[in-house]
Design a protein around this motif. Sequence first.
Motif, PDB file in Angstrom:
ATOM      1  N   GLY A 244       0.673  -1.077  -0.145  1.00 18.65           N
ATOM      2  CA  GLY A 244      -0.112   0.088   0.072  1.00 18.65           C
ATOM      3  C   GLY A 244       0.784   1.399   0.046  1.00 18.65           C
ATOM      4  N   VAL A 245      -0.002   2.435   0.109  1.00 19.93           N
ATOM      5  CA  VAL A 245       0.934   3.790  -0.173  1.00 19.93           C
ATOM      6  C   VAL A 245       0.353   4.466   1.239  1.00 19.93           C
ATOM      7  N   TRP A 246       1.554   5.055   1.706  1.00 19.80           N
ATOM      8  CA  TRP A 246       1.616   5.966   2.856  1.00 19.80           C
ATOM      9  C   TRP A 246       1.390   7.272   2.429  1.00 19.80           C
ATOM     10  N   ARG A 247       1.254   8.287   3.365  1.00 20.15           N
ATOM     11  CA  ARG A 247       1.352   9.632   3.358  1.00 20.15           C
ATOM     12  C   ARG A 247       2.547  10.065   4.212  1.00 20.15           C
ATOM     13  N   VAL A 248       3.569  10.757   3.696  1.00 19.88           N
ATOM     14  CA  VAL A 248       4.808  11.192   4.533  1.00 19.88           C
ATOM     15  C   VAL A 248       4.780  12.495   4.608  1.00 19.88           C
ATOM     16  N   ASP A 249       5.194  12.879   5.837  1.00 18.04           N
ATOM     17  CA  ASP A 249       5.412  14.669   6.018  1.00 18.04           C
ATOM     18  C   ASP A 249       6.798  14.907   5.252  1.00 18.04           C
ATOM     19  N   PRO A 250       6.692  15.487   4.329  1.00 16.53           N
ATOM     20  CA  PRO A 250       7.912  15.839   3.514  1.00 16.53           C
ATOM     21  C   PRO A 250       9.171  16.819   4.306  1.00 16.53           C
ATOM     22  N   ALA A 251       8.576  17.429   5.546  1.00 18.22           N
ATOM     23  CA  ALA A 251       9.668  17.995   6.266  1.00 18.22           C
ATOM     24  C   ALA A 251      10.521  17.121   7.096  1.00 18.22           C
ATOM     25  N   GLN A 252      10.096  15.679   7.003  1.00 14.57           N
ATOM     26  CA  GLN A 252      11.136  14.889   7.815  1.00 14.57           C
ATOM     27  C   GLN A 252      11.929  13.986   6.861  1.00 14.57           C
ATOM     28  N   LEU A 253      11.705  14.361   5.532  1.00 13.12           N
ATOM     29  CA  LEU A 253      12.547  13.395   4.424  1.00 13.12           C
ATOM     30  C   LEU A 253      13.959  13.838   4.726  1.00 13.12           C
ATOM     31  N   GLY A 254      14.794  13.080   4.560  1.00 16.61           N
ATOM     32  CA  GLY A 254      16.373  13.327   4.461  1.00 16.61           C
ATOM     33  C   GLY A 254      16.885  14.075   5.853  1.00 16.61           C
ATOM     34  N   GLN A 255      16.141  13.918   6.710  1.00 19.32           N
ATOM     35  CA  GLN A 255      16.646  14.639   7.987  1.00 19.32           C
ATOM     36  C   GLN A 255      17.662  13.557   8.793  1.00 19.32           C
ATOM     37  N   PRO A 256      18.562  14.054   9.600  1.00 17.22           N
ATOM     38  CA  PRO A 256      19.544  13.188  10.227  1.00 17.22           C
ATOM     39  C   PRO A 256      18.772  12.663  11.306  1.00 17.22           C
TER      40      PRO A 256
END
Length: 364
Positions: A244-256
């Motif tokens: 399935g597909v999720w929804r992700v907070d883009p502000a969290q992507l690529g964070q350390p």
Amino acid sequence: MHELSPRDARRIAVRAQLLDRRRPASLLDVVRHLTLLQIDPTAAVAPSADLVAWSRVGSSYAPAELATALREGTLLELRGMIRPREDLALYRAEMAAWWNLTGLLDWQEEQRDWVRANDACRREILDRLDGEGPLPLSSLPDTCEIPWRSSGWNDDRNVSMLLDFMVRGGEVAIAGRRGRERLWDLAERVYPDEVVPEDKALRIRNERRLRALGIARAQGPECPVEPSDVVAMGEPAVVAGVKGVWRVDPAQLGQPFAGRVALLSPFDRLIYDRKRMLELFEFDYGLDMFKPVAKRRWGYYALPILYGDRLVGKLDATADRGARVLRVHAIHQDVPFNKATTAAVTREIKDLAHWLDFDLDLPR
């Protein structure tokens, strides 16, 4: 479409829930970010709301802070959840619309019909609160013509059930507590005056929920008080090995990410959605307190143990308040602990005892 590994997804979830190494500064910072603290009366170790705050802020958090915030109205209770006062503006339009909602299920129509059948009692409660509030439940009249019938523990609890529906309709609110007893008043004297239009409020609530969860499903099972899904907020993502597909907070992507150990309340939002917990963390857990002793796997009120981005075990412990001792009955390891994990988990258990101001009884 973002493609995430399970580790990526777990780290997004942990970081969004303020459970990484960067601790928030205060209780209000925690509640404003998470949007809520769930109230649960069980205190085998400590009340759930306090455990959630402690697991984020650390031992500098004092339960008296929560009591003070509720007394001063910085935080408010709404349907079993503690929320920032300013957030109540996001619920008032929905409350006002409750009385005239259409398309309800049969059982929902029956509930509203029951309230209307007892309108005289409802009006008497409003009059009493207007003249004398805030008041405890015991001071409110029960003049219901039709009693509340239930196969559960709410059977014949007419006034408490009526108050619950009056909360949903935005007429009354919890104005504070006297000990453990809730005090009721007119909602207009408790809630902020601002009312955000319902469509806008729902969008803001979904946005904030995604920010607090980091990653969630667009649609989930019905949860009448606090949903676990976020509709179309954020951006779409897939997690390797998970359907399935999720929804992700883009502000969290690529964070350390820098993890730590945390002992979690059984009602912690990181694990509250058990299906999401299983999909992302592959963690087998359920609350055993409602099971007979012989059928309990991990203890009455086992606390899940977070280590970095993995849920690695459960702590079976009880706060013996008479002896002022935190008694650890077992530390269940889902995966064998190495020396570093053992040392870190032990330190966190010691910190829990220190926060409670109890001695610690560890199994040998």
